[in-house]
Design a protein around this motif. Structure first.
Motif, short mmCIF file in Angstrom:
data_model
loop_
_atom_site.label_atom_id
_atom_site.label_comp_id
_atom_site.label_asym_id
_atom_site.label_seq_id
_atom_site.Cartn_x
_atom_site.Cartn_y
_atom_site.Cartn_z
N GLN A 97 0.81 -1.21 0.00
CA GLN A 97 0.00 0.00 0.00
C GLN A 97 0.84 1.27 0.00
N ARG A 98 2.10 1.15 0.40
CA ARG A 98 2.99 2.31 0.45
C ARG A 98 3.82 2.46 -0.83
N GLY A 99 3.49 1.72 -1.85
CA GLY A 99 4.14 1.92 -3.14
C GLY A 99 5.37 1.10 -3.37
N ASN A 100 5.54 0.01 -2.64
CA ASN A 100 6.65 -0.90 -2.88
C ASN A 100 6.21 -2.03 -3.80
N LYS A 101 7.16 -2.60 -4.54
CA LYS A 101 6.92 -3.83 -5.27
C LYS A 101 7.13 -4.97 -4.29
N VAL A 102 6.10 -5.74 -4.03
CA VAL A 102 6.17 -6.79 -3.01
C VAL A 102 5.96 -8.15 -3.66
N ILE A 103 6.88 -9.08 -3.35
CA ILE A 103 6.76 -10.47 -3.78
C ILE A 103 6.69 -11.32 -2.51
N ILE A 104 5.65 -12.11 -2.38
CA ILE A 104 5.49 -12.96 -1.21
C ILE A 104 5.80 -14.40 -1.57
N ALA A 105 6.14 -15.18 -0.55
CA ALA A 105 6.45 -16.59 -0.77
C ALA A 105 5.83 -17.44 0.31
N GLY A 106 5.53 -18.68 -0.05
CA GLY A 106 5.00 -19.66 0.89
C GLY A 106 4.82 -20.99 0.19
N ARG A 107 4.43 -21.98 0.96
CA ARG A 107 4.27 -23.32 0.39
C ARG A 107 2.88 -23.54 -0.21
N ARG A 108 1.89 -22.81 0.27
CA ARG A 108 0.50 -23.09 -0.10
C ARG A 108 0.06 -22.17 -1.24
N ARG A 109 0.00 -22.72 -2.44
CA ARG A 109 -0.31 -21.92 -3.62
C ARG A 109 -1.67 -21.24 -3.51
N GLY A 110 -2.64 -21.94 -2.97
CA GLY A 110 -3.96 -21.35 -2.84
C GLY A 110 -3.98 -20.12 -1.94
N HIS A 111 -3.24 -20.17 -0.86
CA HIS A 111 -3.15 -19.02 0.05
C HIS A 111 -2.43 -17.85 -0.63
N LEU A 112 -1.36 -18.17 -1.36
CA LEU A 112 -0.64 -17.12 -2.08
C LEU A 112 -1.55 -16.44 -3.10
N ASP A 113 -2.29 -17.25 -3.84
CA ASP A 113 -3.18 -16.70 -4.87
C ASP A 113 -4.24 -15.80 -4.27
N ALA A 114 -4.75 -16.17 -3.09
CA ALA A 114 -5.76 -15.34 -2.44
C ALA A 114 -5.20 -13.98 -2.06
N VAL A 115 -3.96 -13.95 -1.61
CA VAL A 115 -3.34 -12.68 -1.21
C VAL A 115 -3.11 -11.78 -2.41
N ILE A 116 -2.57 -12.33 -3.50
CA ILE A 116 -2.29 -11.47 -4.65
C ILE A 116 -3.58 -11.05 -5.36
N ALA A 117 -4.61 -11.88 -5.26
CA ALA A 117 -5.90 -11.49 -5.84
C ALA A 117 -6.48 -10.28 -5.10
N ALA A 118 -6.23 -10.23 -3.80
CA ALA A 118 -6.73 -9.13 -2.99
C ALA A 118 -5.84 -7.89 -3.06
N ASN A 119 -4.66 -8.03 -3.67
CA ASN A 119 -3.69 -6.94 -3.72
C ASN A 119 -3.10 -6.85 -5.13
N PRO A 120 -3.84 -6.29 -6.08
CA PRO A 120 -3.35 -6.22 -7.46
C PRO A 120 -1.97 -5.57 -7.55
N GLY A 121 -1.09 -6.20 -8.29
CA GLY A 121 0.27 -5.71 -8.43
C GLY A 121 1.26 -6.46 -7.58
N MET A 122 0.79 -7.11 -6.52
CA MET A 122 1.65 -7.96 -5.71
C MET A 122 1.90 -9.26 -6.47
N GLU A 123 3.05 -9.88 -6.24
CA GLU A 123 3.37 -11.15 -6.89
C GLU A 123 3.67 -12.21 -5.84
N ALA A 124 3.64 -13.46 -6.26
CA ALA A 124 3.87 -14.57 -5.33
C ALA A 124 4.70 -15.65 -6.01
N ILE A 125 5.44 -16.36 -5.18
CA ILE A 125 6.26 -17.46 -5.66
C ILE A 125 6.23 -18.57 -4.62
N GLU A 126 6.11 -19.81 -5.08
CA GLU A 126 6.10 -20.93 -4.15
C GLU A 126 7.51 -21.19 -3.63
#
Length: 252
Positions: free
Chosen positions: A27-56
């Protein structure tokens, strides 16, 4: 650290403190990439935060860490902030026979994972302006919770490692930060509804305020009494000890 204009990688970013930190920084204008083991949880986070990315990422697997590090550097060459947040906590029995699977999983996730993740990215981070390596530890690094003695000891180990790494990187341009939360309402030990725990949104608001300063340890007010348990001038003592050690052993 500066709170805008970074490219930030956060492990354990699909839930709890990791997700909340990721969203606050996004929200403060950073490019954020999140990581975790659970693809479904990652997808839910990036869906709620357009522009954020995720990697398993499996933080317990050295090969997974190396693969993700190479992918991050290739796809996000501006990466300048690593937040080692992934962690697990379980009730154990340090007064009796320890469950070896619990022991191994906790150490692999809470200690070996962040050390390996930082090791895989540190030479890249040394080339970046405003580079930061942050670790989410816990107030239990300073005042252990006996019914979760393994978890508490891993956080104490992480705190010790942070002190050493901060000293060794003191002239590198890479800042090493430690975020030490108190009990917060997250999924850890099913604490979402615990009245004694700090509300997650309150924790994040206070943490972001402190994170934006020049401190090395990010402590909300509720964490400070636990941190004070180790006594005064810990950093001064640790740094003085290491300066003497360098003189003795001739290390750079």
């Amino acid at each position: 650290m500066k709170l805008t204009g970074n490219t930030i990688f956060i492990t354990g970013g699909a839930s709890g403190i990791g997700r909340a930190l990721a969203e606050a920084l996004h929200q403060r204008g950073n490019k954020v990439i999140i990581a975790g083991r659970r693809r479904g949880h990652l997808d839910a986070v990036i869906a709620a935060n357009p522009g954020m990315e995720a990697i398993e990422l499996d933080i317990t697997d050295p090969a997974s860490i190396e693969r993700v590090a190479k992918q991050l550097i290739a796809q996000h060459p501006a990466l300048n902030v690593l937040i080692n947040n992934a962690g697990i906590m379980q009730i154990d029995e340090v007064g009796g026979k320890i469950d070896d699977a619990l022991l191994t999983a906790t150490i692999d996730t809470n200690v070996l994972g962040p050390i390996r993740m930082t090791s895989a990215l540190i030479e890249h981070l040394k080339t970046k302006q405003g580079a930061v390596v942050a670790y989410t530890s816990s107030v239990l690094a300073f005042v252990p919770l006996a019914v979760s003695g393994i978890y508490s000891s891993t956080k104490a180990a992480l705190h010790s490692y942070v002190l050493s790494q901060r000293f060794m990187l003191r002239n590198s341009g890479v800042r090493v930060l430690e975020i030490a939360p108190p009990w917060v309402r997250t999924e850890l030990l099913n604490s979402q509804e615990a009245e004694q725990a700090m509300p997650l949104d309150q924790f994040i608001a206070e943490t972001m305020e402190v994170l934006g300063t020049d401190v090395d340890e990010v402590l909300v007010e509720g964490a400070k009494p636990f941190r004070a348990n180790v006594g005064p001038n810990e950093h001064g003592f640790v740094n003085g000890f290491n300066e003497q050690a360098l003189a003795l052993f001739g290390a750079a």
